[in-house]
Design a protein around this motif. Sequence first.
Motif, PDB file in Angstrom:
ATOM      1  N   GLN A  92      39.934  41.520  27.888  1.00 44.97           N
ATOM      2  CA  GLN A  92      39.200  42.788  27.865  1.00 44.97           C
ATOM      3  C   GLN A  92      38.986  43.194  26.412  1.00 44.97           C
ATOM      4  N   SER A  93      37.749  43.150  25.974  1.00 53.01           N
ATOM      5  CA  SER A  93      37.415  43.624  24.633  1.00 53.01           C
ATOM      6  C   SER A  93      37.267  45.137  24.676  1.00 53.01           C
ATOM      7  N   PRO A  94      37.435  45.800  23.551  1.00 57.32           N
ATOM      8  CA  PRO A  94      37.376  47.268  23.534  1.00 57.32           C
ATOM      9  C   PRO A  94      36.104  47.796  24.192  1.00 57.32           C
ATOM     10  N   GLY A  95      36.283  48.694  25.140  1.00 57.39           N
ATOM     11  CA  GLY A  95      35.148  49.306  25.816  1.00 57.39           C
ATOM     12  C   GLY A  95      34.420  48.405  26.782  1.00 57.39           C
ATOM     13  N   GLN A  96      34.996  47.258  27.052  1.00 55.84           N
ATOM     14  CA  GLN A  96      34.325  46.286  27.936  1.00 55.84           C
ATOM     15  C   GLN A  96      35.090  46.099  29.238  1.00 55.84           C
ATOM     16  N   GLY A  97      34.463  45.407  30.148  1.00 58.85           N
ATOM     17  CA  GLY A  97      35.131  45.031  31.383  1.00 58.85           C
ATOM     18  C   GLY A  97      36.003  43.812  31.168  1.00 58.85           C
ATOM     19  N   LEU A  98      36.466  43.251  32.256  1.00 58.70           N
ATOM     20  CA  LEU A  98      37.360  42.097  32.207  1.00 58.70           C
ATOM     21  C   LEU A  98      36.564  40.816  32.396  1.00 58.70           C
ATOM     22  N   GLN A  99      36.833  39.855  31.526  1.00 58.90           N
ATOM     23  CA  GLN A  99      36.158  38.567  31.627  1.00 58.90           C
ATOM     24  C   GLN A  99      37.188  37.496  31.941  1.00 58.90           C
ATOM     25  N   LEU A 100      36.887  36.656  32.910  1.00 57.36           N
ATOM     26  CA  LEU A 100      37.799  35.590  33.292  1.00 57.36           C
ATOM     27  C   LEU A 100      37.782  34.486  32.242  1.00 57.36           C
ATOM     28  N   LEU A 101      38.975  34.151  31.729  1.00 61.25           N
ATOM     29  CA  LEU A 101      39.095  33.059  30.757  1.00 61.25           C
ATOM     30  C   LEU A 101      39.346  31.729  31.458  1.00 61.25           C
ATOM     31  N   LEU A 102      40.261  31.736  32.411  1.00 65.67           N
ATOM     32  CA  LEU A 102      40.582  30.513  33.135  1.00 65.67           C
ATOM     33  C   LEU A 102      41.410  30.858  34.353  1.00 65.67           C
ATOM     34  N   ALA A 120      40.197  39.124  18.947  1.00 57.75           N
ATOM     35  CA  ALA A 120      40.948  40.376  19.034  1.00 57.75           C
ATOM     36  C   ALA A 120      40.524  41.123  20.284  1.00 57.75           C
ATOM     37  N   ALA A 121      41.480  41.390  21.151  1.00 59.59           N
ATOM     38  CA  ALA A 121      41.196  41.987  22.461  1.00 59.59           C
ATOM     39  C   ALA A 121      42.525  42.179  23.173  1.00 59.59           C
ATOM     40  N   GLU A 122      42.433  42.618  24.410  1.00 57.70           N
ATOM     41  CA  GLU A 122      43.631  42.690  25.243  1.00 57.70           C
ATOM     42  C   GLU A 122      43.533  41.617  26.315  1.00 57.70           C
ATOM     43  N   TYR A 123      44.636  40.931  26.534  1.00 57.64           N
ATOM     44  CA  TYR A 123      44.671  39.798  27.442  1.00 57.64           C
ATOM     45  C   TYR A 123      45.589  40.115  28.622  1.00 57.64           C
ATOM     46  N   PHE A 124      45.065  39.852  29.804  1.00 55.33           N
ATOM     47  CA  PHE A 124      45.806  40.144  31.020  1.00 55.33           C
ATOM     48  C   PHE A 124      46.033  38.875  31.826  1.00 55.33           C
ATOM     49  N   CYS A 125      47.281  38.666  32.183  1.00 52.88           N
ATOM     50  CA  CYS A 125      47.627  37.637  33.147  1.00 52.88           C
ATOM     51  C   CYS A 125      47.577  38.288  34.536  1.00 52.88           C
ATOM     52  N   ALA A 126      47.081  37.568  35.507  1.00 56.28           N
ATOM     53  CA  ALA A 126      46.971  38.135  36.847  1.00 56.28           C
ATOM     54  C   ALA A 126      47.249  37.056  37.877  1.00 56.28           C
ATOM     55  N   VAL A 127      47.687  37.491  39.049  1.00 58.34           N
ATOM     56  CA  VAL A 127      47.935  36.557  40.138  1.00 58.34           C
ATOM     57  C   VAL A 127      47.335  37.108  41.417  1.00 58.34           C
ATOM     58  N   VAL A 128      47.003  36.203  42.323  1.00 58.99           N
ATOM     59  CA  VAL A 128      46.788  36.560  43.714  1.00 58.99           C
ATOM     60  C   VAL A 128      48.059  36.138  44.429  1.00 58.99           C
ATOM     61  N   PRO A 129      48.835  37.093  44.925  1.00 61.47           N
ATOM     62  CA  PRO A 129      50.128  36.751  45.536  1.00 61.47           C
ATOM     63  C   PRO A 129      49.954  35.819  46.726  1.00 61.47           C
ATOM     64  N   PRO A 130      50.916  34.932  46.936  1.00 71.22           N
ATOM     65  CA  PRO A 130      50.810  33.935  47.998  1.00 71.22           C
ATOM     66  C   PRO A 130      51.222  34.463  49.360  1.00 71.22           C
ATOM     67  N   GLN A 131      50.651  35.593  49.742  1.00 74.65           N
ATOM     68  CA  GLN A 131      51.079  36.190  51.004  1.00 74.65           C
ATOM     69  C   GLN A 131      49.961  36.223  52.027  1.00 74.65           C
ATOM     70  N   GLY A 132      48.787  35.823  51.622  1.00 75.39           N
ATOM     71  CA  GLY A 132      47.660  35.754  52.531  1.00 75.39           C
ATOM     72  C   GLY A 132      47.078  37.110  52.889  1.00 75.39           C
ATOM     73  N   GLY A 133      45.903  37.115  53.445  1.00 75.35           N
ATOM     74  CA  GLY A 133      45.298  38.330  53.953  1.00 75.35           C
ATOM     75  C   GLY A 133      44.399  39.051  52.982  1.00 75.35           C
ATOM     76  N   SER A 134      44.647  38.894  51.711  1.00 74.86           N
ATOM     77  CA  SER A 134      43.819  39.574  50.720  1.00 74.86           C
ATOM     78  C   SER A 134      43.834  38.782  49.433  1.00 74.86           C
ATOM     79  N   GLU A 135      42.756  38.904  48.691  1.00 77.45           N
ATOM     80  CA  GLU A 135      42.685  38.240  47.399  1.00 77.45           C
ATOM     81  C   GLU A 135      42.853  39.236  46.261  1.00 77.45           C
ATOM     82  N   LYS A 136      43.567  40.324  46.524  1.00 79.56           N
ATOM     83  CA  LYS A 136      43.755  41.329  45.477  1.00 79.56           C
ATOM     84  C   LYS A 136      44.489  40.714  44.303  1.00 79.56           C
ATOM     85  N   LEU A 137      44.126  41.157  43.110  1.00 87.26           N
ATOM     86  CA  LEU A 137      44.777  40.697  41.900  1.00 87.26           C
ATOM     87  C   LEU A 137      45.911  41.652  41.536  1.00 87.26           C
ATOM     88  N   VAL A 138      47.036  41.059  41.134  1.00 88.02           N
ATOM     89  CA  VAL A 138      48.151  41.820  40.577  1.00 88.02           C
ATOM     90  C   VAL A 138      48.209  41.465  39.097  1.00 88.02           C
TER      91      VAL A 138
END
Lengths: 112, 115
Positions: free
Chosen positions: B38-48, B86-104
């Motif tokens: 996430q660059s300042p004032g921007q949305g989130l971009q997937l790196l990998l 220079a930016a903020e970097y977020f690690c995220a997961v989709v928990p292995p519980q099924g039912g939703s693809e929400k990101l944590v």
Amino acid sequence: DSGVTQTPKHLITATGQRVTLRCSPRSGDLSVYWYQQSLDQGLQFLIQYYNGEERAKGNILERFSAQQFPDLHSELNLSSLELGDSALYFCASSGNSASEQFFGPGTRLTVL
Amino acid sequence: AQSVTQPDIHITVSEGASLELRCNYSYGATPYLFWYVQSPGQGLQLLLKYFSGDTLVQGIKGFEAEFKRSQSSFNLRKPSVHWSDAAEYFCAVVPPQGGSEKLVFGKGTKLTVNP
């Protein structure tokens, strides 16, 4: 450009008011997600819709509600606003169950 | 409790130096793993992202990440940092519980790059 659009970009309102945030997903994406980003809570999942139906709920307050319309755009309604609701609200969309989500630029909500 | 941890709140590196941002997860099974920027004032971009297979994943902008099951880690690396990283970097997961693809998401690591 992710292909996800959100309006408005900024919103300033007063406590007790109600606002609606709008999201248009990428063309063809059926899933829409809403996230809240605040300094104290970080990025938190609020709610997911898939093809018009609610699919999952996270830490979404009862004062907040959302819906996804037949054209797949989504709206997040925030009511009885409090100072603590000030945050950046992101919408994301995805097109399959593999969870690659594309984020919009966000709506910055300021409650005064 | 199930969670995603980014131990470093803020990292400063010099331009041209190597970079490693740490991410650990705490789930019973391996979740889907992601890094966003996430660059300042921007949305989130997937790196990998990592779902399965080769544990070394290549992403955009010269970033890579390595999944280590034994350490429940998914660290992000770049051999030579540019000022534009220079930016903020977020690690995220989709928990292995099924039912939703929400990101944590983790709490994020803010990267400062010195000239």
